[in-house]
Design a protein around this motif. Structure first.
Motif, PDB file in Angstrom:
ATOM      1  N   ILE A 137      -6.014  -8.249   2.682  1.00  0.00           N
ATOM      2  CA  ILE A 137      -6.984  -7.966   1.609  1.00  0.00           C
ATOM      3  C   ILE A 137      -7.552  -6.553   1.763  1.00  0.00           C
ATOM      4  N   ILE A 138      -6.625  -5.608   1.809  1.00  0.00           N
ATOM      5  CA  ILE A 138      -6.968  -4.189   1.845  1.00  0.00           C
ATOM      6  C   ILE A 138      -6.078  -3.465   0.843  1.00  0.00           C
ATOM      7  N   GLN A 139      -6.410  -2.242   0.564  1.00  0.00           N
ATOM      8  CA  GLN A 139      -5.655  -1.461  -0.405  1.00  0.00           C
ATOM      9  C   GLN A 139      -4.362  -0.931   0.225  1.00  0.00           C
ATOM     10  N   LEU A 140      -3.345  -0.733  -0.611  1.00  0.00           N
ATOM     11  CA  LEU A 140      -2.054  -0.209  -0.156  1.00  0.00           C
ATOM     12  C   LEU A 140      -2.207   1.129   0.578  1.00  0.00           C
ATOM     13  N   PRO A 141      -2.996   2.091   0.058  1.00  0.00           N
ATOM     14  CA  PRO A 141      -3.146   3.358   0.794  1.00  0.00           C
ATOM     15  C   PRO A 141      -3.754   3.165   2.193  1.00  0.00           C
ATOM     16  N   THR A 142      -4.584   2.143   2.358  1.00  0.00           N
ATOM     17  CA  THR A 142      -5.156   1.862   3.673  1.00  0.00           C
ATOM     18  C   THR A 142      -4.061   1.401   4.625  1.00  0.00           C
ATOM     19  N   VAL A 143      -3.178   0.523   4.145  1.00  0.00           N
ATOM     20  CA  VAL A 143      -2.046   0.078   4.966  1.00  0.00           C
ATOM     21  C   VAL A 143      -1.190   1.287   5.328  1.00  0.00           C
ATOM     22  N   GLN A 144      -0.900   2.130   4.355  1.00  0.00           N
ATOM     23  CA  GLN A 144      -0.070   3.310   4.603  1.00  0.00           C
ATOM     24  C   GLN A 144      -0.708   4.224   5.644  1.00  0.00           C
ATOM     25  N   ARG A 145      -2.026   4.366   5.590  1.00  0.00           N
ATOM     26  CA  ARG A 145      -2.727   5.192   6.585  1.00  0.00           C
ATOM     27  C   ARG A 145      -2.608   4.580   7.975  1.00  0.00           C
ATOM     28  N   HIS A 146      -2.793   3.249   8.053  1.00  0.00           N
ATOM     29  CA  HIS A 146      -2.674   2.574   9.356  1.00  0.00           C
ATOM     30  C   HIS A 146      -1.255   2.710   9.905  1.00  0.00           C
ATOM     31  N   VAL A 147      -0.257   2.553   9.047  1.00  0.00           N
ATOM     32  CA  VAL A 147       1.142   2.713   9.484  1.00  0.00           C
ATOM     33  C   VAL A 147       1.360   4.139  10.001  1.00  0.00           C
TER      34      VAL A 147
ATOM     35  N   GLU B 139      -3.245  -5.480  13.690  1.00  0.00           N
ATOM     36  CA  GLU B 139      -2.945  -6.492  12.671  1.00  0.00           C
ATOM     37  C   GLU B 139      -1.846  -5.992  11.732  1.00  0.00           C
ATOM     38  N   VAL B 140      -1.954  -4.732  11.324  1.00  0.00           N
ATOM     39  CA  VAL B 140      -0.934  -4.135  10.449  1.00  0.00           C
ATOM     40  C   VAL B 140       0.405  -4.072  11.182  1.00  0.00           C
ATOM     41  N   LEU B 141       0.380  -3.642  12.428  1.00  0.00           N
ATOM     42  CA  LEU B 141       1.605  -3.557  13.216  1.00  0.00           C
ATOM     43  C   LEU B 141       2.278  -4.924  13.336  1.00  0.00           C
ATOM     44  N   LYS B 142       1.497  -5.950  13.609  1.00  0.00           N
ATOM     45  CA  LYS B 142       2.052  -7.299  13.735  1.00  0.00           C
ATOM     46  C   LYS B 142       2.717  -7.732  12.427  1.00  0.00           C
TER      47      LYS B 142
END
Length: 181
Positions: A168-178, A149-152
């Motif tokens: 609806i997640i925190q920025l650090p969570t997105v950064q971790r997924h990236v 989902e993050v990649l898309k």
């Protein structure tokens, strides 16, 4: 305030959330749903059952419409908590259906801490907790569903902050997924 069961703080929060909603507060995508869910959770603590039920039903409806799966799962869990607090054993079966829906979504999203919350609520309902095991994905991809989902979203040109708002997640969570991708 909700987690601590602080009724005075929850009462204040409900009033502030209602004022923001009535004023048409401009919030990022998904936050209107969070506003409804937060109002419902706080209203549950102060035992304003009508407001709690209305707000949580609205949060579920909006989450489904927005396809905001994490928020939908949290809304199911909060609705189950409302039923447990308001109706006790008489609504345990319906509450457990919401817990199972939440737990399944959390597991699919790899949200392990939330899976445990759902299992804890099942136990408080006097039920056997669901035993869903989170999987990496339904296909041969090495990425989790959330990572896909993050990649898309990133591939569509969204910034990390925009992805966080959308999912609806925190920025650090997105950064971790990236970083994992």
């Amino acid at each position: 305030a909700v987690l601590l069961g602080d009724q005075d703080a929850c009462r204040d929060n409900v009033q502030q959330l209602q004022i923001a909603a009535q004023a048409g507060a401009e919030l990022p995508l998904g936050w209107i749903t969070s506003l409804s869910r937060g109002t419902g959770a706080a209203a549950t603590v102060i035992q304003d059952w009508d407001l709690a039920e209305h707000s949580l039903r609205l949060a579920i409806e909006r989450s489904e419409k927005e396809r905001a799966r994490p928020e939908l799962a949290r809304s199911y869990l909060d609705f189950a908590e409302l039923l447990r607090a308001r109706d006790g054993a008489s609504s345990a079966r319906v509450a457990m259906e919401h817990v199972e829906q939440a737990e399944r979504l959390f597991a699919e999203l790899g949200m392990l801490r939330h899976v445990r919350w759902a299992q804890t609520l099942a136990t408080r309902l006097g039920e056997q907790p669901p035993k869903t095991v989170p999987t990496k994905s339904d296909d041969s991809s090495p990425l989790t569903r959330r990572e896909r989902e993050v990649l898309k979203a990133v591939s569509q040109g969204l910034t990390n902050q925009q992805v966080a708002d959308l999912l609806i997640i925190q920025l650090p969570t997105v950064q971790r997924h990236v970083a994992n991708i």
